[in-house]
Design a protein around this motif. Structure first.
Motif, PDB file in Angstrom:
ATOM      1  N   ALA A 123       0.848  -1.197   0.000  1.00 33.11           N
ATOM      2  CA  ALA A 123       0.000   0.000   0.000  1.00 33.11           C
ATOM      3  C   ALA A 123       0.884   1.247   0.000  1.00 33.11           C
ATOM      4  N   TYR A 124       0.337   2.359   0.501  1.00 34.55           N
ATOM      5  CA  TYR A 124       1.015   3.657   0.390  1.00 34.55           C
ATOM      6  C   TYR A 124       2.154   3.843   1.389  1.00 34.55           C
ATOM      7  N   ARG A 125       2.207   3.036   2.457  1.00 36.71           N
ATOM      8  CA  ARG A 125       3.280   3.186   3.450  1.00 36.71           C
ATOM      9  C   ARG A 125       4.450   2.335   2.956  1.00 36.71           C
ATOM     10  N   ASP A 126       5.049   2.762   1.844  1.00 40.33           N
ATOM     11  CA  ASP A 126       5.854   1.834   1.045  1.00 40.33           C
ATOM     12  C   ASP A 126       7.356   2.076   1.061  1.00 40.33           C
ATOM     13  N   HIS A 129       0.413   1.626  -3.499  1.00 39.97           N
ATOM     14  CA  HIS A 129      -0.962   1.900  -3.952  1.00 39.97           C
ATOM     15  C   HIS A 129      -1.741   2.647  -2.870  1.00 39.97           C
ATOM     16  N   ALA A 130      -2.452   3.708  -3.307  1.00 36.43           N
ATOM     17  CA  ALA A 130      -3.033   4.636  -2.327  1.00 36.43           C
ATOM     18  C   ALA A 130      -4.458   4.302  -1.909  1.00 36.43           C
ATOM     19  N   ILE A 131      -5.198   3.561  -2.717  1.00 33.66           N
ATOM     20  CA  ILE A 131      -6.591   3.273  -2.377  1.00 33.66           C
ATOM     21  C   ILE A 131      -6.599   2.048  -1.454  1.00 33.66           C
ATOM     22  N   VAL A 132      -7.091   2.237  -0.251  1.00 32.95           N
ATOM     23  CA  VAL A 132      -6.965   1.179   0.763  1.00 32.95           C
ATOM     24  C   VAL A 132      -7.615  -0.127   0.274  1.00 32.95           C
ATOM     25  N   GLY A 133      -6.829  -1.164   0.240  1.00 33.88           N
ATOM     26  CA  GLY A 133      -7.324  -2.499  -0.132  1.00 33.88           C
ATOM     27  C   GLY A 133      -7.323  -2.768  -1.627  1.00 33.88           C
ATOM     28  N   PHE A 172      -0.422  -5.209   3.430  1.00 40.16           N
ATOM     29  CA  PHE A 172      -1.511  -4.239   3.626  1.00 40.16           C
ATOM     30  C   PHE A 172      -1.686  -4.025   5.123  1.00 40.16           C
ATOM     31  N   GLY A 173      -2.519  -3.052   5.494  1.00 38.95           N
ATOM     32  CA  GLY A 173      -2.703  -2.738   6.903  1.00 38.95           C
ATOM     33  C   GLY A 173      -3.903  -3.442   7.510  1.00 38.95           C
ATOM     34  N   ASP A 174      -4.007  -3.351   8.824  1.00 34.77           N
ATOM     35  CA  ASP A 174      -5.156  -3.912   9.546  1.00 34.77           C
ATOM     36  C   ASP A 174      -6.466  -3.286   9.045  1.00 34.77           C
ATOM     37  N   GLY A 175      -6.418  -1.980   8.724  1.00 36.70           N
ATOM     38  CA  GLY A 175      -7.625  -1.290   8.267  1.00 36.70           C
ATOM     39  C   GLY A 175      -8.131  -1.840   6.937  1.00 36.70           C
ATOM     40  N   ALA A 176      -7.193  -2.228   6.068  1.00 37.94           N
ATOM     41  CA  ALA A 176      -7.561  -2.724   4.739  1.00 37.94           C
ATOM     42  C   ALA A 176      -8.364  -4.022   4.807  1.00 37.94           C
ATOM     43  N   MET A 177      -8.249  -4.732   5.924  1.00 37.60           N
ATOM     44  CA  MET A 177      -8.930  -6.027   6.034  1.00 37.60           C
ATOM     45  C   MET A 177     -10.441  -5.880   6.198  1.00 37.60           C
ATOM     46  N   ASN A 216      -0.209  -5.304  11.111  1.00 37.82           N
ATOM     47  CA  ASN A 216      -1.141  -4.791  12.114  1.00 37.82           C
ATOM     48  C   ASN A 216      -0.421  -3.807  13.032  1.00 37.82           C
ATOM     49  N   ASN A 217      -0.452  -2.520  12.602  1.00 33.56           N
ATOM     50  CA  ASN A 217       0.163  -1.473  13.447  1.00 33.56           C
ATOM     51  C   ASN A 217      -0.880  -0.905  14.407  1.00 33.56           C
ATOM     52  N   GLN A 218      -2.015  -1.573  14.469  1.00 31.80           N
ATOM     53  CA  GLN A 218      -3.084  -1.327  15.443  1.00 31.80           C
ATOM     54  C   GLN A 218      -3.992  -0.143  15.155  1.00 31.80           C
ATOM     55  N   TYR A 219      -3.654   0.634  14.126  1.00 36.95           N
ATOM     56  CA  TYR A 219      -4.504   1.776  13.800  1.00 36.95           C
ATOM     57  C   TYR A 219      -4.754   1.875  12.300  1.00 36.95           C
ATOM     58  N   GLY A 220      -5.982   2.215  11.929  1.00 35.92           N
ATOM     59  CA  GLY A 220      -6.313   2.667  10.584  1.00 35.92           C
ATOM     60  C   GLY A 220      -6.602   4.153  10.737  1.00 35.92           C
ATOM     61  N   MET A 221      -5.727   4.991  10.266  1.00 32.98           N
ATOM     62  CA  MET A 221      -5.731   6.436  10.580  1.00 32.98           C
ATOM     63  C   MET A 221      -5.793   6.602  12.104  1.00 32.98           C
ATOM     64  N   GLY A 257       2.764   9.743  13.110  1.00 29.82           N
ATOM     65  CA  GLY A 257       1.331   9.826  12.848  1.00 29.82           C
ATOM     66  C   GLY A 257       0.944   9.040  11.616  1.00 29.82           C
ATOM     67  N   HIS A 258      -0.355   8.954  11.355  1.00 30.29           N
ATOM     68  CA  HIS A 258      -0.805   8.224  10.164  1.00 30.29           C
ATOM     69  C   HIS A 258      -0.127   8.775   8.916  1.00 30.29           C
ATOM     70  N   SER A 259      -0.216  10.106   8.747  1.00 31.20           N
ATOM     71  CA  SER A 259       0.533  10.760   7.672  1.00 31.20           C
ATOM     72  C   SER A 259       1.221  11.967   8.308  1.00 31.20           C
TER      73      SER A 259
HETATM   74  C1  LIG Z   1     -10.844   3.135  -0.268  1.00 31.34           C
HETATM   75  C2  LIG Z   1     -10.228   4.122   0.685  1.00 31.34           C
HETATM   76  N1  LIG Z   1     -10.919   4.508   1.778  1.00 31.34           N
HETATM   77  C3  LIG Z   1     -10.374   5.380   2.653  1.00 31.34           C
HETATM   78  C4  LIG Z   1      -9.116   5.907   2.421  1.00 31.34           C
HETATM   79  C5  LIG Z   1      -8.498   6.857   3.435  1.00 31.34           C
HETATM   80  N2  LIG Z   1      -7.493   6.136   4.204  1.00 31.34           N
HETATM   81  C6  LIG Z   1      -6.201   6.267   3.885  1.00 31.34           C
HETATM   82  S1  LIG Z   1      -5.273   5.335   4.852  1.00 31.34           S
HETATM   83  C7  LIG Z   1      -6.556   4.759   5.745  1.00 31.34           C
HETATM   84  C8  LIG Z   1      -6.344   3.798   6.910  1.00 31.34           C
HETATM   85  C9  LIG Z   1      -5.794   2.478   6.507  1.00 31.34           C
HETATM   86  O1  LIG Z   1      -5.263   1.817   7.627  1.00 31.34           O
HETATM   87  P1  LIG Z   1      -4.401   0.504   7.509  1.00 31.34           P
HETATM   88  O2  LIG Z   1      -4.926  -0.336   6.404  1.00 31.34           O
HETATM   89  O3  LIG Z   1      -4.359  -0.106   8.860  1.00 31.34           O
HETATM   90  O4  LIG Z   1      -2.949   0.983   7.069  1.00 31.34           O
HETATM   91  P2  LIG Z   1      -1.865   1.850   7.853  1.00 31.34           P
HETATM   92  O5  LIG Z   1      -2.128   3.284   7.491  1.00 31.34           O
HETATM   93  O6  LIG Z   1      -2.035   1.602   9.297  1.00 31.34           O
HETATM   94  O7  LIG Z   1      -0.558   1.412   7.316  1.00 31.34           O
HETATM   95  C10 LIG Z   1      -7.729   5.307   5.273  1.00 31.34           C
HETATM   96  C11 LIG Z   1      -9.046   5.022   5.831  1.00 31.34           C
HETATM   97  C12 LIG Z   1      -8.427   5.489   1.255  1.00 31.34           C
HETATM   98  N3  LIG Z   1      -7.192   5.910   0.967  1.00 31.34           N
HETATM   99  N4  LIG Z   1      -8.988   4.577   0.420  1.00 31.34           N
END
Ligand SMILES: Cc1ncc(C[n+]2csc(CCOP(=O)(O)OP(=O)(O)O)c2C)c(N)n1
Ligand SMILES: [Mg+2]
Length: 338
Positions: free
Chosen positions: A74-77, A123-127, A153-158, A183-188, A253-255
């Motif tokens: 994903a974007y944290r690349d 890749h910037a679009i989560v999941g 991918f991140g925990d949030g993407a799941m 799993n860094n425990q946070y999605g944003m 922080g997240h970003s």
């Molecule tokens: C489809 C989509 N929804 C929402 C966002 C906004 N967004 C960017 S990062 C993020 C959180 C994702 O968290 P996680 O998957 O845990 O990855 P981490 O940032 O912790 O590495 C969100 C909701 C996005 N980029 N794409």
């Protein structure tokens, strides 16, 4: 020696290899410290998500793969690109929007890419990249190639629909793919416990998609390496996909713009006590491979290499206006040549 013990022995890395992981983690940390400064000086355009704290996941897992394997994230690349071996100047140049950046200056922090290293982004679009990874693994199986795909991918993407559609097909077709949930425990700003009905992520793929799930201490590079080695062998053996949950933590922080009101300073400090770089440093000292003098020399060498790459990137050329039309489509006119 029993066969299992022999096999485990074979999986163990050489100590010189572990010193290289240590160096890679130092490079990632130093790269991002510079990146953070450059961002504040407004040299970096667009979003920027730092990986500090999670370095052991990219370094340990990618060390267990072959150069011919496919990697996507994903974007944290930043950490994945560095661990995959992309040159630091090409990465800084990408952050600074220069023509010689790894994505020709058009992608920035979230879109590092290196076809030569079989690193498919960034890749910037989560999941959204998870189905792409499954498509790549399908191609590998269809062509009967000896590769695996590693998809991070991140925990949030799941909790995205794309994750579930992709996992279903990977399980159904028994594709050679390692899903690595960082799993860094946070999605944003949302804790995994507040976002996931089943926060124990490793349990979520077995019964649902027939993909075994394991977890690993993502702050321990050696543990991540061992787990990924075993996972890669499993995939190469034609057993299908596997899911790894690396339990980790991000320090920043997240970003870049995140006041971090959702967590306490004490929580952050607790995780920093288990810093992945310090952890590997201790393991290497215990093996007699590092001492204070060598550590200092390595740190200085890494600092100099990162600074040199950053300075070089600042001298690199800007893209030309016409470049905006390039690399948009693989074959711009398809079968309908004008
Ligand atoms: C489809 C989509 N929804 C929402 C966002 C906004 N967004 C960017 S990062 C993020 C959180 C994702 O968290 P996680 O998957 O845990 O990855 P981490 O940032 O912790 O590495 C969100 C909701 C996005 N980029 N794409
Ligand atoms: Mg997360």
């Amino acid at each position: 020696m029993s066969t299992v013990a022999e096999k485990n022995q074979k999986l163990e890395p050489a100590v010189t290899q572990m010193v290289d992981w240590y160096r890679q983690m130092l490079v990632i940390r130093q790269f991002e410290l510079r990146c953070s400064q450059s961002y504040q000086q407004q040299k970096v355009g667009g979003f920027c998500h730092l990986y500090m704290g999670q370095e052991a996941v990219a370094v340990g897992s990618l060390a267990a793969l072959r150069p011919s394997d496919y990697v996507i994230t994903a974007y944290r690349d930043h950490g994945h690109a560095i661990a995959r071996g992309t040159g630091l100047t090409a990465l800084f140049a990408e952050l600074y929007g220069r023509a010689t950046g790894c994505s020709h200056g058009k992608g920035g922090s979230m879109h590092f890419f290196d076809r030569g290293k079989n690193f498919f982004g960034g890749h910037a679009i989560v999941g959204a990249h998870i189905p792409l990874a499954v498509g790549m693994a399908w191609a590998v199986k269809y062509r009967a190639e000896d590769r695996v795909v590693a998809c991070f991918f991140g925990d949030g993407a799941m909790n995205q629909g794309a994750f579930h559609e992709a996992l279903n097909l990977a399980g159904l077709f028994k594709l050679p793919i390692i899903f690595v949930a960082e799993n860094n425990q946070y999605g944003m700003g949302t804790h995994v416990d507040r976002a996931s009905a089943v926060p124990d992520l490793k349990l979520r793929t077995g019964d649902a998609y027939g993909i075994d799930g394991k977890d690993v201490d993502g702050m321990d590079c050696l543990a991540v390496y061992r787990m990924t080695r075993a996972a890669a062998e499993y995939c190469r053996g034609g057993n299908g996909a596997i899911f790894l949950e690396a339990k980790t933590y991000r320090y920043r922080g997240h970003s870049m713009s995140d006041p971090q009101k959702y967590r306490t300073k004490e929580e952050l400090a607790r995780y920093q006590e288990h810093d992945p770089i310090g952890r590997l440093e201790e393991q290497l000292k215990a093996r007699g491979a590092l001492d204070e003098r060598k550590i200092e020399a390595l740190r200085q060498e890494v600092h100099a290499a990162v600074e040199a790459a950053h300075h070089q990137a600042e001298q690199e050329p800007w893209p030309q206006p016409d470049d905006v039309w390039k690399d948009v489509y693989a074959n711009p006119f398809g079968p309908y040549q004008l």
